[in-house]
Structure formats: structure tokens, C-alpha cells
Motif scaffolding. Structure first.
Motif, PDB file in Angstrom:
ATOM      1  N   LEU A  76       0.830  -1.202   0.000  1.00 31.57           N
ATOM      2  CA  LEU A  76       0.000   0.000   0.000  1.00 31.57           C
ATOM      3  C   LEU A  76       0.865   1.252   0.000  1.00 31.57           C
ATOM      4  N   THR A  77       0.362   2.303  -0.619  1.00 31.80           N
ATOM      5  CA  THR A  77       1.051   3.580  -0.589  1.00 31.80           C
ATOM      6  C   THR A  77       0.785   4.278   0.742  1.00 31.80           C
ATOM      7  N   VAL A  78       1.534   5.340   0.989  1.00 30.37           N
ATOM      8  CA  VAL A  78       1.307   6.147   2.190  1.00 30.37           C
ATOM      9  C   VAL A  78      -0.120   6.674   2.194  1.00 30.37           C
ATOM     10  N   ARG A  79      -0.598   7.183   1.048  1.00 24.35           N
ATOM     11  CA  ARG A  79      -1.954   7.712   0.968  1.00 24.35           C
ATOM     12  C   ARG A  79      -3.001   6.633   1.262  1.00 24.35           C
ATOM     13  N   GLN A  80      -2.771   5.422   0.788  1.00 24.68           N
ATOM     14  CA  GLN A  80      -3.715   4.328   1.045  1.00 24.68           C
ATOM     15  C   GLN A  80      -3.735   3.958   2.524  1.00 24.68           C
ATOM     16  N   HIS A  81      -2.587   4.025   3.175  1.00 24.02           N
ATOM     17  CA  HIS A  81      -2.559   3.800   4.624  1.00 24.02           C
ATOM     18  C   HIS A  81      -3.406   4.851   5.341  1.00 24.02           C
ATOM     19  N   LEU A  82      -3.261   6.110   4.935  1.00 27.98           N
ATOM     20  CA  LEU A  82      -4.040   7.175   5.557  1.00 27.98           C
ATOM     21  C   LEU A  82      -5.534   6.937   5.362  1.00 27.98           C
ATOM     22  N   ALA A  83      -5.931   6.528   4.146  1.00 31.12           N
ATOM     23  CA  ALA A  83      -7.343   6.280   3.863  1.00 31.12           C
ATOM     24  C   ALA A  83      -7.879   5.110   4.695  1.00 31.12           C
ATOM     25  N   PHE A  84      -7.056   4.069   4.849  1.00 30.71           N
ATOM     26  CA  PHE A  84      -7.466   2.905   5.639  1.00 30.71           C
ATOM     27  C   PHE A  84      -7.700   3.296   7.101  1.00 30.71           C
ATOM     28  N   ALA A  88     -10.944   3.482   9.660  1.00 29.55           N
ATOM     29  CA  ALA A  88     -10.929   2.785  10.948  1.00 29.55           C
ATOM     30  C   ALA A  88     -11.252   3.731  12.106  1.00 29.55           C
ATOM     31  N   TYR A  89     -10.710   4.944  12.048  1.00 32.52           N
ATOM     32  CA  TYR A  89     -10.945   5.937  13.094  1.00 32.52           C
ATOM     33  C   TYR A  89     -12.239   6.729  12.880  1.00 32.52           C
ATOM     34  N   ARG A  90     -12.885   6.525  11.710  1.00 35.17           N
ATOM     35  CA  ARG A  90     -14.111   7.246  11.348  1.00 35.17           C
ATOM     36  C   ARG A  90     -13.885   8.761  11.344  1.00 35.17           C
ATOM     37  N   ASN A 126       4.508   5.452  10.638  1.00 35.16           N
ATOM     38  CA  ASN A 126       4.053   4.756  11.843  1.00 35.16           C
ATOM     39  C   ASN A 126       3.555   5.750  12.888  1.00 35.16           C
ATOM     40  N   LEU A 127       4.310   6.821  13.102  1.00 32.83           N
ATOM     41  CA  LEU A 127       3.947   7.839  14.083  1.00 32.83           C
ATOM     42  C   LEU A 127       2.711   8.609  13.633  1.00 32.83           C
ATOM     43  N   THR A 128       2.631   8.939  12.350  1.00 33.70           N
ATOM     44  CA  THR A 128       1.475   9.665  11.830  1.00 33.70           C
ATOM     45  C   THR A 128       0.188   8.870  12.019  1.00 33.70           C
ATOM     46  N   LEU A 129       0.224   7.578  11.745  1.00 32.27           N
ATOM     47  CA  LEU A 129      -0.961   6.740  11.888  1.00 32.27           C
ATOM     48  C   LEU A 129      -1.414   6.650  13.346  1.00 32.27           C
ATOM     49  N   ALA A 130      -0.457   6.677  14.265  1.00 34.19           N
ATOM     50  CA  ALA A 130      -0.802   6.618  15.693  1.00 34.19           C
ATOM     51  C   ALA A 130      -1.402   7.929  16.180  1.00 34.19           C
ATOM     52  N   LEU A 131      -1.096   9.022  15.487  1.00 32.64           N
ATOM     53  CA  LEU A 131      -1.494  10.356  15.945  1.00 32.64           C
ATOM     54  C   LEU A 131      -2.676  10.956  15.197  1.00 32.64           C
TER      55      LEU A 131
END
Length: 201
Positions: A76-84, A88-90, A126-131
Motif C-alpha cells: 500500500l502507498t502512504v496515501r492508502q494507509h491514511l485512507a485505511f 478505521a478511526y471514522r 508509523n507515528l502519523t498513523l498513531a497520531l
């Protein structure tokens, strides 16, 4: 977050022996200790990833967890991770994630697949997804591994902004770096936490 008498063992190997911890609002706290001291086990328990053998963990509001090993899908791309994670976080949008990415200076990687990112850039993601859902409590396991010096200082600037916003940040590391940036510090030894002095004024 309040932790009371948390114990944990892997079969006969006892790792945690009655850990007590209180994490106040608006602080940057650190836990240091040798490799294998049980720091990551404690963090997994605090995040709800692992159930303690005994004891309680109570916390209010949202929390974010940044494990030591980034859990990313290399295809997955970085953008796809953000979308996922947005789904998940709604979240209505990813504007806060983009703000974090700008702070950490990796907005230029949004179309890159995670599998081709360097170790430091993977850690930024990793840090961005946690925050990105703006948690009240942020749990970080060796969060700056692979960072260059500039990113390292940007990380601490970000942590200071979170503190100012009333968020609580708990950093786990095997080295007691930059203790003057910490409000509270504990050392893990023998399966328990021991309060340490910090050099923060």
C-alpha cells in the motif's frame, strides 16, 4: 491513565512484578531500561494488545499506540494507509495527518509504497498513523529509531505541542536521551518501575 499492580509472565518467566504508574494530562513521560527489561510488554498491556496476568489499566479518552516495529502493508502507498486508518478511526478527513506529515517533512512520499520507504520514513508513517485521530494519550515504543537529527528535533517539537494541547505522551526507550525534555521519568528494573529525577526545570 492509571496502572495498578500490573503483573505479567511468559509461562515461568516473570517480566512484570506489580507495576504502578499514573500518567497525568499534559505531560511528556519516559520509561527507560535495558533491553529485555519488560518495557515493550508493559506498553502492549497499556495499549490493550496484551492482557496482564494480574492488575488493572484505566484510561479515559482516545489513545494512540506506536509500536517499535511499524505494522505497515508494503503493497500500500502512504496515501492508502491514511485512507485505511481514516475509515478505521471514522475521521471526516485526513487534514490532521497531513499536518503531522508536514511537521515531520515527508509529504512528498504520499504516492510511495510502504515497501520502498527507508526505515526512518516508515517510522514517520508509523507515528502519523498513531497520531492522526488526535489521541489524548500517546504510547510510543522507541519512536525515533531511524530518524536523522533534523527529524529527531522535529519529533520533540511535535511532542512539546502535544503537551501544550493537554495530551499525555509516554515514550519507552532503552536509553535515557534528552531527559531535560521529559516531565517525568521512570526506570524499569527487576519488573518494577522506579521514579527518576529529570533535568527539566
Amino acid at each position: 491513565m492509571r496502572v495498578r499492580q500490573v503483573h505479567h509472565a511468559y509461562r515461568r518467566r516473570v517480566v512484570l512484578r506489580g507495576v504502578d504508574l499514573q500518567l497525568r494530562e499534559g505531560v511528556i513521560a519516559g520509561i527507560v531500561g535495558e533491553n529485555g527489561a519488560g518495557k515493550s510488554t508493559l506498553l502492549k498491556i497499556l495499549a490493550g494488545e496484551l492482557r496482564p496476568s494480574r492488575g488493572t489499566v484505566l484510561h479515559r479518552g482516545r489513545f494512540g499506540y506506536c509500536p517499535q516495529q511499524a505494522v505497515l502493508n508494503d503493497a500500500l502507498t502512504v496515501r492508502q494507509h491514511l485512507a485505511f486508518f481514516q475509515a478505521a478511526y471514522r475521521l471526516a478527513d485526513v487534514s490532521y495527518a497531513e499536518e503531522i506529515m508536514d511537521t515531520l517533512e515527508f509529504t512528498g512520499y504520499v504516492q510511495e509504497q510502504a515497501g520502498v520507504l527507508s526505515g526512518g520514513t516508515r517510522q514517520k508513517l508509523n507515528l502519523t498513523l498513531a497520531l492522526m485521530h488526535d489521541p489524548q494519550v500517546l504510547l510510543l515504543d522507541e519512536p525515533y529509531q531511524g530518524f536523522d537529527w533534523e527529524t529527531y528535533t522535529r519529533f520533540w517539537d511535535l511532542a512539546a505541542r502535544l503537551r501544550h494541547a493537554g495530551r499525555s505522551v509516554l515514550i519507552v526507550s532503552h536509553l535515557a536521551y534528552d531527559t531535560e525534555r521529559l516531565d517525568e521519568l521512570w526506570r524499569m528494573d527487576g519488573g518494577t518501575l522506579h521514579r527518576q529525577e529529570t533535568s527539566r526545570p
